[in-house]
Structures are given as C-alpha cells and as structure tokens.
Design an enzyme around this catalytic site. Structure first.
Site, PDB file in Angstrom:
ATOM      1  N   SER A  83      29.008  38.191  42.957  1.00 37.45           N
ATOM      2  CA  SER A  83      29.611  37.017  43.571  1.00 37.45           C
ATOM      3  C   SER A  83      28.583  36.272  44.417  1.00 37.45           C
ATOM      4  CB  SER A  83      30.830  37.455  44.392  1.00 37.45           C
ATOM      5  OG  SER A  83      31.602  36.359  44.788  1.00 37.45           O
ATOM      6  N   ASP A 142      37.214  35.117  35.029  1.00 27.61           N
ATOM      7  CA  ASP A 142      36.820  35.114  36.436  1.00 27.61           C
ATOM      8  C   ASP A 142      36.752  33.674  36.932  1.00 27.61           C
ATOM      9  OD1 ASP A 142      35.821  35.541  38.934  1.00 27.61           O
ATOM     10  OD2 ASP A 142      34.179  36.842  38.291  1.00 27.61           O
ATOM     11  N   HIS A 202      37.829  39.423  39.177  1.00 24.03           N
ATOM     12  CA  HIS A 202      36.596  39.156  39.918  1.00 24.03           C
ATOM     13  C   HIS A 202      36.052  40.370  40.657  1.00 24.03           C
ATOM     14  CE1 HIS A 202      33.538  36.982  42.093  1.00 24.03           C
ATOM     15  NE2 HIS A 202      34.066  37.318  43.252  1.00 24.03           N
TER      16      HIS A 202
END
Length: 649
Positions: A385, A446, A560
């Site tokens: 991320s 995602d 995610h």
C-alpha cells in the site's frame, strides 16, 4: 438519487463529528484487515527454461528454491485473528480523525481556508504545462486511445496476459510474507527469521527511535476521547452515502454496475463531509506544517525493518502501509508537486514522507555498501500500500542523489500500492532504468491501486481545480482525467472464487498474470488502454457505493489486506504445482507407452532371429524393456500386498 437535497444540518448525528467525502479518498493505502513458446514440451519442462521475470534475479543467478513455509517467523493467521479492529487500520475513522485535525489547523491559521479566490492570491503564475510535461506520450491519451479503450474486449485484454512462473510466484509470496511482518515488527523473532527464511534481522524503525532516545508521541488518552466522538456505524454510513451521491452523477464512467437509491436523511449526512476538502483547500502554511511533521523522526508515517540475505549479498527494506494518523495525513495531501526538481510530478504527501524515511534508511544503505562493496551489494525495496509507494520513491531518490549505483538497486516490488507519479515511465527512461524496475502487484478488485489512476468525473476534476491551483495545470488530470498515471510493470493477482468473485477481464480461476506487450508504438498504446480499462473496472466509486465494501469483513479490507495477498499467492502456487505434477505424470505415461511399443517391436524381432537360428537358449524376459519388467514386478507385489491387507480386515 432523484429528489436528494443537501441540507446544512445533520439529522441524528452529533455536530462534533467532522467527516469527509470518501469518494475522493478511495481508501488510499491502508492495511484494513510471457507465454510459453515450447508447445511441444510439457509445462513442467518448459517453465524451467522460460523466465519472463529473469531480471528479478541477482547477477543472472536464481535464488534458493523452496515454497513459503506456514510456520515462519510469525504466525500471520493468528496475528490477523487477534488484531483489534482499531489497530488494523479502520480507514474511515482515520479519515474522520484527519479531517478534524486539518479543520482545527485551518481555523488556527486564521482563514476559512482556501476558496478559489484565496488560492489565486497564494499561487503564483502557474507554470505552463509544457514546462512540467513536454510533448510526449507518457501523460497523454488521445481520442484514438479512448476509442480503443472502449472497443477493447476481454479477448484482446487476455492476449496481453502472461502467466508468471511458479518460482517467481514463490519469490513474490516470500516478499509478501516479509511485508506482512512489517505490521508486527515487535513480534519478529530473529532466530525464526533466520531459520525459516534464511534472513538475518538487522534493525527497524522502532529500534532506531529507541537508540536515538526519541520518545514516541503517544497521546493515547486524547486519541481515545476523539474516537469516542465517532461512531463507526455512522462513519461507514457517511462514506457510503457520499460515494453513492457522487456515483449517481458519474454513471457514464462506470463500465459495470448500477447506482442505488438513497433517502433524503442519509444524503443530508454529506453536509458534514469536508475532511478531504479541508486538506485540498488548506493554506500553504498549514500544508507545509504537515509536510514537516511527515519528515520528522518523532512521528514517522510508516514503520519499516531491514534484513539481510548473506548468501546473495542483498539487503531487504520492507515498509508497512497506512497504520497511523500520520500515514493518513500523507495519503490525503495528494496535490502534485515536482519530484526532485525534475519535470515529473509526484504525490506531495507521500513524497514528503519519503524524504523522512530516506534520511532514516540512508545509514543502513551506506553500511551495507561499505561492508560488501558496491559491486557485490544489492538493495531490495518492497512494501504494501503506502509502503510500496514510499519504497519506490526512496529507491529513486538514492539513485538520483548519487548515493547508490544503479547496478545495486534491484527491482522494487509493491503490493496494492497506488500510482503516485505523472510521467513515471518517462522518468525511468531518463534514469536508464527499464520499466521492470517497478513491479506493482495488484489484487484483481483492490481499490487502492485504482484510487489515483481511475477516470475522475468532470465534476470532481473541476472541484479539485477550484480548490487547489496545483491541479489546474496538472497534465494527467487535463489529458487523461486521472490524478497519476500507471508506471512500471503491472502484475494482476486473482484469488480463488471462494475468496472473491472473479474479474470479468481475467481468465477464470486463480492466477498471477503480467500485463505486457511488445516494445512497439502501437502495442504501447494498447497497453496503456488496457491498464486504463483494468483500473476502471470496477471503478472505485462503484466499490465505495456498495455497503458491503465497509467493515472488518468488507470488500475493501478483504481485497487490500496484506494477508490476503499472501493467501492468494500461496493458493496460486499450490494450484500451479498440483497442475504441473499432473501434466508431468501424464507426459511420463505417454512416454512410457511409446517406449514400450517401439522397444517391444525390436525385442520381438531379436527373439525371432535367435529362435530361428537355434544358436542358444535364451530367456525371453531379458529381451523385454527394463521399464516393462519393473512395472510388472511392481504390479505383482502390489496385488499380493492388497490381498494380504484384505485378509486381515
């Protein structure tokens, strides 16, 4: 959404709750819970020769084989089950908390903050678009490309997909496991890391702060009071309502799905949704103060740790994603600024955070280069991320600032990271780096990789330009209707159907695919159109408008979370190994039958010749193929053993 009115008061919600329209946020950066050409050979043989990702290896050598172990340095599944929901990155509550802080800073700065007139006074005469982005194809999508994107079919998209070999997938799974450890650094046991992963733990950001005797800025009681003012159910309701309202005005950009009807009371909650507006429209002194906080060692946006592979001379740097208030401030400060005084634009908040992490990691980089020598020392940056975006920027900053030679920098591997540059591929070309220097792995649904690279509705683009002058001459927003364009190589990970529904553009079943094309102008345009198609299906607004996306078991968290990437990669590896074994057994059976037929015919001719000549007495069994003898003996033994076992039953 017909008949929706925007009220200036909120029904049933305390006025102390400052919130933000999550439609502009797209859940940025949180951890919330080449085809084979040897057709004649079996896949278990051809995959050992064809290496579409051979550039991942060090000096042309392959890394040590082996699948990822389940009993590694930390039991990830146990950590996921025991982690509190407040600790695993409740992204909606983080956004609300950031909004309240920014709103307070704007009030203390003595201004209402950033209308269009105020911004025009602060911003000097904007640079021309050609100054920051020259005439090039890296940040421009013409009308032909838009038509090509609309006409692209699933078949054409699948033609650009290449399955990743199992051994490369095993390396990605190992990196995803280590990236997962970045969320539980205090629980890392160096002896287990060395035993199971053959990696020696070096240091971490936590140890750095302890060695420097810097006390962590831990205002636990104050944070608890703030959290008491925010009801999670109301927060998710606000986010869904805000996204649904913008979704209803943006149906033209959504390739799939349909809008949902909301009642007037729910839509009125949008009146208090100003967290993102507070960040975008804040005055420059407020933004600079936040940028200075992001660069400080006292409150780092993300934790990280370092480990060494002594066998290959590689030092690994792993950075976690959004797991703190500082990281969410970095996410929301997404206005474009020049990167390292170059004609490339970058996400400001993440860039400011990368400057601080760069200074923290630089001593560890120099120590490794000095101990191994520049020709034998290698650096691998990876993260999940927000951590993946930080890894990329730190990697490029080391090269641009002349701290590390390009030969020592291995490709950056990110998991679920957003695109943060406008003209990133052009920057790689200028630095003499291939596109494969960045390998971005994205889960099929995602939302985070899509956050800044999806098509922004005209209403959203006009609002951003009105609130902040930096967006008015933003090439990617003006030419492509995106905030930041994709760069590097895109790898798409699709988990099993039991975990998440399949993507309509991908083949059925789980798999890890590389989206690539030949290095020609026409195919490069097709590749850019294919990436745009993928990042807009499903569109982030469509994901946010679905109430099932929120919560600890929602789609956003499930698609995610770093542990989801690890589980999906392990499932792909098990599936591929099982399929390869089945194909190998089938190929051996065919080879055995063919060998018997040809060898048996020769044996029969030889027997006939000897019998006719009467020259010697021979046992026919010696003329039979050795494989047939072994299989016959095995079948006899197996038959008698089965009879023996059945006798005792």
């Amino acid at each position: 959404m017909e008949g929706v009115f925007l009220k200036m008061s909120v029904v049933g919600v305390s006025p102390m709750i400052p919130v933000g329209p999550s439609s502009f946020i797209c859940a940025i950066g949180g951890s919330v819970e080449e085809k084979s050409t040897a057709a004649s050979l079996p896949r278990w043989v051809s995959l050992r020769r064809l290496r579409p990702l051979e550039f991942l290896r060090i000096g042309g050598k392959r890394e040590e084989k082996g699948t990822v172990r389940d009993d590694d340095a930390v039991l990830l599944e146990r950590r996921d089950r025991n982690r509190n929901e407040n600790d695993n990155g409740n992204w909606v509550l983080k956004i609300l908390e950031v909004g309240s802080i920014w709103k307070g800073k704007r009030q203390r700065s003595g201004g209402g903050g950033g209308g269009e007139e105020d911004e025009e006074e602060e911003v000097a005469e904007p640079k021309k678009k050609e100054d920051l982005c020259e005439e090039c194809d890296f940040c421009r999508i013409d009308d032909d490309d838009e038509d090509e994107e609309k006409e692209k079919t699933v078949f054409e998209f699948s033609e650009m997909l290449s399955k990743i070999p199992v051994e490369d997938a095993q390396m990605f799974a190992k990196l995803s496991f280590l990236g997962n450890l970045a969320y539980s650094i205090p629980k890392i046991k160096p002896e287990n890391l060395l035993k199971y992963q053959k990696l020696r733990f070096v240091t971490s950001s936590i140890e750095k702060r302890m060695s420097l005797k810097v006390e962590e800025n831990n205002n636990g009681e104050e944070d608890e009071e703030k959290k008491k003012l925010i009801n999670p159910a109301v927060a998710y309701r606000i986010a869904a309502s805000a996204a649904s309202r913008l979704f209803s005005h943006s149906k033209s950009v959504l390739p799939f799905g349909s809008s949902k009807r909301q009642d007037n009371e729910e839509a009125s909650l949008l009146a208090t949704a100003d967290s993102v507006t507070a960040v975008v429209a804040a005055k420059e002194e407020v933004k600079q103060a936040v940028a200075d906080d992001l660069k400080s060692n006292r409150s780092p946006p993300c934790e990280w740790f370092v480990c060494d592979d002594d066998k290959s001379g590689t030092r690994f740097f792993f950075i976690q994603g959004s797991d703190s208030l500082a990281s969410w401030q970095a996410n929301l400060l997404f206005e474009p600024v020049p990167f390292e005084d170059l004609d490339v634009l970058v996400h400001r908040g993440i860039y400011e955070a990368a400057k601080g992490i760069y200074e923290q990691m630089l001593p560890e980089v120099h120590a490794h280069l000095n101990s191994r020598g520049k020709n034998r020392a290698f650096l691998r940056f990876s993260g999940h991320s927000l951590g993946g975006s930080l890894s990329l920027l730190v990697n490029l900053m080391l090269l641009i600032r002349g701290q590390v030679p390009a030969s020592s920098l291995l490709p950056v591997i990110t998991f679920g990271s957003p695109c943060i540059m406008c003209g990133g591929d052009r920057l790689l070309q200028k630095l003499g780096l291939p596109k494969s220097h960045l390998l971005g792995i994205s889960m099929h649904r995602d939302i985070v990789p899509r956050a800044f690279s999806c098509n922004y509705p005209n209403r959203a683009a006009k609002l951003l330009k009105a609130l902040n002058g930096n967006f008015r001459n933003h090439p990617c927003l003006n030419n492509q209707n995106v905030l930041y364009s994709p760069m590097g190589k895109l790898l798409i990970l699709q988990p099993s159907e039991r975990f998440s529904p399949p993507h309509p553009l991908l083949p059925p079943g789980s798999g890890l695919y590389l989206l690539a094309s030949k290095n020609t102008d026409e195919t490069e345009k097709s590749l850019r159109a294919a990436k745009i198609l993928f990042f807009n299906s499903p569109h982030p607004l469509e994901i946010l408008s679905d109430r099932r996306s929120y919560g600890s078991e929602g789609k956003i968290k499930r698609n995610h979370d770093m542990s989801s990437y690890l589980k999906a990669l392990r499932h792909v590896i098990r599936k591929e190994l099982k399929q390869m074994k089945a194909e190998r057994d089938q190929w051996l059976r065919k080879f055995f039958i063919i060998n018997i037929l040809f060898s048996g015919r020769d044996s029969l001719k030889l027997i006939t010749r000897f019998v006719a000549s009467r020259s010697s007495q021979l046992v026919i069994i010696f003329f039979l193929p050795i494989r047939l003898l072994i299989m016959s003996v095995y079948s006899v033994v197996f038959h008698h053993s089965q009879a023996h076992f059945s006798f005792f039953k």
